[in-house]
Design a protein around this motif. Structure first.
Motif, PDB file in Angstrom:
ATOM      1  N   ALA A  64       0.834  -1.212   0.000  1.00 27.37           N
ATOM      2  CA  ALA A  64       0.000   0.000   0.000  1.00 27.37           C
ATOM      3  C   ALA A  64       0.866   1.258   0.000  1.00 27.37           C
ATOM      4  O   ALA A  64       0.543   2.241  -0.675  1.00 27.37           O
ATOM      5  CB  ALA A  64      -0.919  -0.006   1.214  1.00 27.37           C
ATOM      6  N   ARG A  65       1.990   1.234   0.741  1.00 29.17           N
ATOM      7  CA  ARG A  65       2.877   2.417   0.742  1.00 29.17           C
ATOM      8  C   ARG A  65       3.536   2.607  -0.623  1.00 29.17           C
ATOM      9  O   ARG A  65       3.841   3.722  -1.034  1.00 29.17           O
ATOM     10  CB  ARG A  65       3.933   2.290   1.849  1.00 29.17           C
ATOM     11  CG  ARG A  65       3.353   2.543   3.241  1.00 29.17           C
ATOM     12  CD  ARG A  65       4.433   2.644   4.295  1.00 29.17           C
ATOM     13  NE  ARG A  65       5.150   1.388   4.478  1.00 29.17           N
ATOM     14  CZ  ARG A  65       4.707   0.370   5.222  1.00 29.17           C
ATOM     15  NH1 ARG A  65       3.547   0.452   5.853  1.00 29.17           N
ATOM     16  NH2 ARG A  65       5.414  -0.736   5.339  1.00 29.17           N
ATOM     17  N   SER A  66       3.782   1.509  -1.347  1.00 30.62           N
ATOM     18  CA  SER A  66       4.385   1.624  -2.683  1.00 30.62           C
ATOM     19  C   SER A  66       3.368   2.036  -3.747  1.00 30.62           C
ATOM     20  O   SER A  66       3.750   2.516  -4.806  1.00 30.62           O
ATOM     21  CB  SER A  66       5.003   0.286  -3.106  1.00 30.62           C
ATOM     22  OG  SER A  66       6.039  -0.073  -2.234  1.00 30.62           O
ATOM     23  N   LEU A  70      -3.564   2.997  -5.723  1.00 25.76           N
ATOM     24  CA  LEU A  70      -4.337   1.789  -6.052  1.00 25.76           C
ATOM     25  C   LEU A  70      -5.285   1.427  -4.912  1.00 25.76           C
ATOM     26  O   LEU A  70      -6.406   0.979  -5.152  1.00 25.76           O
ATOM     27  CB  LEU A  70      -3.391   0.618  -6.352  1.00 25.76           C
ATOM     28  CG  LEU A  70      -2.483   0.800  -7.567  1.00 25.76           C
ATOM     29  CD1 LEU A  70      -1.630  -0.448  -7.784  1.00 25.76           C
ATOM     30  CD2 LEU A  70      -3.310   1.102  -8.815  1.00 25.76           C
ATOM     31  N   VAL A  71      -4.838   1.633  -3.686  1.00 23.08           N
ATOM     32  CA  VAL A  71      -5.706   1.313  -2.546  1.00 23.08           C
ATOM     33  C   VAL A  71      -6.931   2.230  -2.581  1.00 23.08           C
ATOM     34  O   VAL A  71      -8.066   1.790  -2.358  1.00 23.08           O
ATOM     35  CB  VAL A  71      -4.927   1.461  -1.223  1.00 23.08           C
ATOM     36  CG1 VAL A  71      -5.844   1.202  -0.033  1.00 23.08           C
ATOM     37  CG2 VAL A  71      -3.744   0.495  -1.197  1.00 23.08           C
ATOM     38  N   LYS A  72      -6.697   3.474  -2.910  1.00 26.53           N
ATOM     39  CA  LYS A  72      -7.833   4.404  -3.007  1.00 26.53           C
ATOM     40  C   LYS A  72      -8.795   3.989  -4.115  1.00 26.53           C
ATOM     41  O   LYS A  72     -10.007   4.096  -3.976  1.00 26.53           O
ATOM     42  CB  LYS A  72      -7.329   5.830  -3.231  1.00 26.53           C
ATOM     43  CG  LYS A  72      -6.593   6.347  -1.993  1.00 26.53           C
ATOM     44  CD  LYS A  72      -6.054   7.735  -2.192  1.00 26.53           C
ATOM     45  CE  LYS A  72      -5.323   8.198  -0.937  1.00 26.53           C
ATOM     46  NZ  LYS A  72      -4.596   9.432  -1.125  1.00 26.53           N
ATOM     47  N   ASP A 102       3.605  -5.481  13.584  1.00 29.61           N
ATOM     48  CA  ASP A 102       3.354  -5.624  12.147  1.00 29.61           C
ATOM     49  C   ASP A 102       1.898  -5.246  11.820  1.00 29.61           C
ATOM     50  O   ASP A 102       1.638  -4.535  10.841  1.00 29.61           O
ATOM     51  CB  ASP A 102       3.643  -7.080  11.729  1.00 29.61           C
ATOM     52  CG  ASP A 102       3.437  -7.325  10.235  1.00 29.61           C
ATOM     53  OD1 ASP A 102       4.366  -7.026   9.463  1.00 29.61           O
ATOM     54  OD2 ASP A 102       2.349  -7.782   9.840  1.00 29.61           O
ATOM     55  N   LEU A 103       0.967  -5.683  12.672  1.00 29.16           N
ATOM     56  CA  LEU A 103      -0.452  -5.339  12.453  1.00 29.16           C
ATOM     57  C   LEU A 103      -0.657  -3.831  12.542  1.00 29.16           C
ATOM     58  O   LEU A 103      -1.365  -3.239  11.728  1.00 29.16           O
ATOM     59  CB  LEU A 103      -1.330  -6.011  13.517  1.00 29.16           C
ATOM     60  CG  LEU A 103      -1.463  -7.530  13.457  1.00 29.16           C
ATOM     61  CD1 LEU A 103      -2.276  -8.020  14.664  1.00 29.16           C
ATOM     62  CD2 LEU A 103      -2.127  -7.965  12.168  1.00 29.16           C
ATOM     63  N   ARG A 104      -0.023  -3.223  13.561  1.00 25.66           N
ATOM     64  CA  ARG A 104      -0.244  -1.776  13.755  1.00 25.66           C
ATOM     65  C   ARG A 104       0.338  -0.976  12.596  1.00 25.66           C
ATOM     66  O   ARG A 104      -0.236   0.022  12.157  1.00 25.66           O
ATOM     67  CB  ARG A 104       0.333  -1.323  15.095  1.00 25.66           C
ATOM     68  CG  ARG A 104      -0.529  -1.789  16.286  1.00 25.66           C
ATOM     69  CD  ARG A 104      -0.089  -1.112  17.570  1.00 25.66           C
ATOM     70  NE  ARG A 104       1.268  -1.510  17.964  1.00 25.66           N
ATOM     71  CZ  ARG A 104       1.562  -2.634  18.641  1.00 25.66           C
ATOM     72  NH1 ARG A 104       0.592  -3.467  19.030  1.00 25.66           N
ATOM     73  NH2 ARG A 104       2.799  -2.913  18.961  1.00 25.66           N
ATOM     74  N   ALA A 105       1.499  -1.409  12.087  1.00 25.26           N
ATOM     75  CA  ALA A 105       2.116  -0.688  10.961  1.00 25.26           C
ATOM     76  C   ALA A 105       1.206  -0.744   9.737  1.00 25.26           C
ATOM     77  O   ALA A 105       0.979   0.265   9.052  1.00 25.26           O
ATOM     78  CB  ALA A 105       3.483  -1.294  10.635  1.00 25.26           C
ATOM     79  N   ALA A 106       0.652  -1.928   9.469  1.00 26.00           N
ATOM     80  CA  ALA A 106      -0.224  -2.068   8.305  1.00 26.00           C
ATOM     81  C   ALA A 106      -1.476  -1.221   8.492  1.00 26.00           C
ATOM     82  O   ALA A 106      -1.920  -0.526   7.575  1.00 26.00           O
ATOM     83  CB  ALA A 106      -0.606  -3.539   8.100  1.00 26.00           C
ATOM     84  N   GLU A 111      -5.272   3.021   7.311  1.00 26.40           N
ATOM     85  CA  GLU A 111      -6.158   4.047   7.840  1.00 26.40           C
ATOM     86  C   GLU A 111      -5.845   5.401   7.225  1.00 26.40           C
ATOM     87  O   GLU A 111      -6.742   6.172   6.887  1.00 26.40           O
ATOM     88  CB  GLU A 111      -5.997   4.105   9.363  1.00 26.40           C
ATOM     89  CG  GLU A 111      -7.313   4.224  10.065  1.00 26.40           C
ATOM     90  CD  GLU A 111      -7.152   4.240  11.580  1.00 26.40           C
ATOM     91  OE1 GLU A 111      -6.288   3.513  12.106  1.00 26.40           O
ATOM     92  OE2 GLU A 111      -7.896   5.017  12.207  1.00 26.40           O
ATOM     93  N   GLU A 112      -4.538   5.676   7.049  1.00 21.56           N
ATOM     94  CA  GLU A 112      -4.150   6.953   6.466  1.00 21.56           C
ATOM     95  C   GLU A 112      -4.671   7.079   5.033  1.00 21.56           C
ATOM     96  O   GLU A 112      -5.105   8.148   4.607  1.00 21.56           O
ATOM     97  CB  GLU A 112      -2.627   7.058   6.489  1.00 21.56           C
ATOM     98  CG  GLU A 112      -2.122   8.455   6.251  1.00 21.56           C
ATOM     99  CD  GLU A 112      -0.607   8.467   6.177  1.00 21.56           C
ATOM    100  OE1 GLU A 112       0.043   7.853   7.049  1.00 21.56           O
ATOM    101  OE2 GLU A 112      -0.091   9.071   5.221  1.00 21.56           O
TER     102      GLU A 112
END
Ligand SMILES: [Zn+2]
Length: 287
Positions: A64-66, A70-72, A102-106, A111-112
């Motif tokens: 998602a960060r890369s 696409l996520v949007k 790992d869960l919190r980072a994702a 969420e952002e």
């Protein structure tokens, strides 16, 4: 009035095949965003629209960060966003503390990008094994409401076997939605994953899904609907062994790719395909 159609849960593990294959073979450029995920995602979204299917996309944080746009797009096309963890490391290789991080980072990334906190989780490679049973406690503590990491496939070693074919509540309060498996008298045949669809004639695939239980889960990866052949495109300095390793994976994945679209079209003719969150809402939290 015609009777309601049998229903399956549709999902996509949203990840960047190029990042994962390059990391797997140890290529130096693995973190670079892959060139294929955008066209793969468009192909997936178009096909789902055409089939009148909605899905849960279990989104990998690092993908998602890369590929934030696409996520949007996935959200804008009306699909649910779930969580596939952040770094795609097997759960059973992590400590509970590392898994929580790992869960919190994702989730922070998701969420952002979407403004919504995902409540569903799918482990990378179904890696909540019996030894990693603690993961369900961590998921509950982190606020997840459902999980779809139990896959009773003979290909998964030390797997946690679902207590039933149907969705059920775990001790932690989480709902578990098992992946479709055809339990014949002598065998367990994984029929939920697009990577297996190439191995079965459509007639048998549909028969297996008929027998997989109510609201059984299907999962695809964006690369399985790539309109073009997959090529790992390792950096020039890759060794012969790295190239051979990547070639094997390419060949396997391209086999699955050729068959996934037709198989999903046949499945969508017989079954209604809905996202996990919709099924979860049917059960409600006190059920
Ligand atoms: Zn994955």
């Amino acid at each position: 009035m015609s009777p309601p159609r049998p229903t399956l849960l549709l999902s996509v593990d949203f990840e960047d095949w190029h990042q994962l294959i390059r990391r797997r073979v140890g290529a130096s450029n693995w973190q670079q965003p892959g060139p294929a995920l955008a066209r793969e995602t468009e192909a997936v979204l178009d096909l789902f629209d055409r089939l009148n299917a909605r899905a849960t996309f279990f989104v990998l944080g690092m993908a998602a960060r890369s590929h934030p746009q696409l996520v949007k797009r996935i959200v804008n096309r009306g699909h649910e966003i779930g969580c596939h963890g952040d770094a795609h490391l097997p759960v059973h290789t992590q400590t509970p503390r590392e898994f929580g991080a790992d869960l919190r980072a994702a989730r922070a990334t998701i969420e952002e990008l979407t403004g919504t906190m995902p409540v569903g989780y799918r482990a990378p490679a179904f890696s909540i094994t019996r030894a990693a049973n603690w993961a369900y406690d961590v998921l509950a503590q982190e606020g997840f409401a459902y999980d779809s990491s139990q896959h009773d496939s003979p290909a998964i070693r030390d797997r946690a076997v679902p207590t039933g074919r149907a969705p059920h509540r775990l001790q932690t309060g989480l709902w578990e939605f098992p992946i479709a498996v055809w339990r014949a008298r002598s065998a367990r045949i994984p029929v939920g994953g697009a990577s297996y669809w190439q191995l079965l004639p459509t007639r048998l695939l549909l028969r297996g899904l008929d027998n997989a239980g109510p609201l059984a889960g299907l999962y695809l990866h964006p690369y399985e609907l790539d309109p073009q052949p997959l090529r790992a495109m390792l950096p020039a300095e890759a060794t012969a062994a790295q190239q051979a390793h990547a070639k094997l994976r390419e060949t396997q994945r391209n086999g699955a790719r050729r068959r996934a679209r037709g198989a999903l079209e046949a499945i969508a003719q017989r079954f209604a395909l809905i996202p996990y969150g919709e099924a979860h809402a049917r059960f409600g939290d006190g059920a």
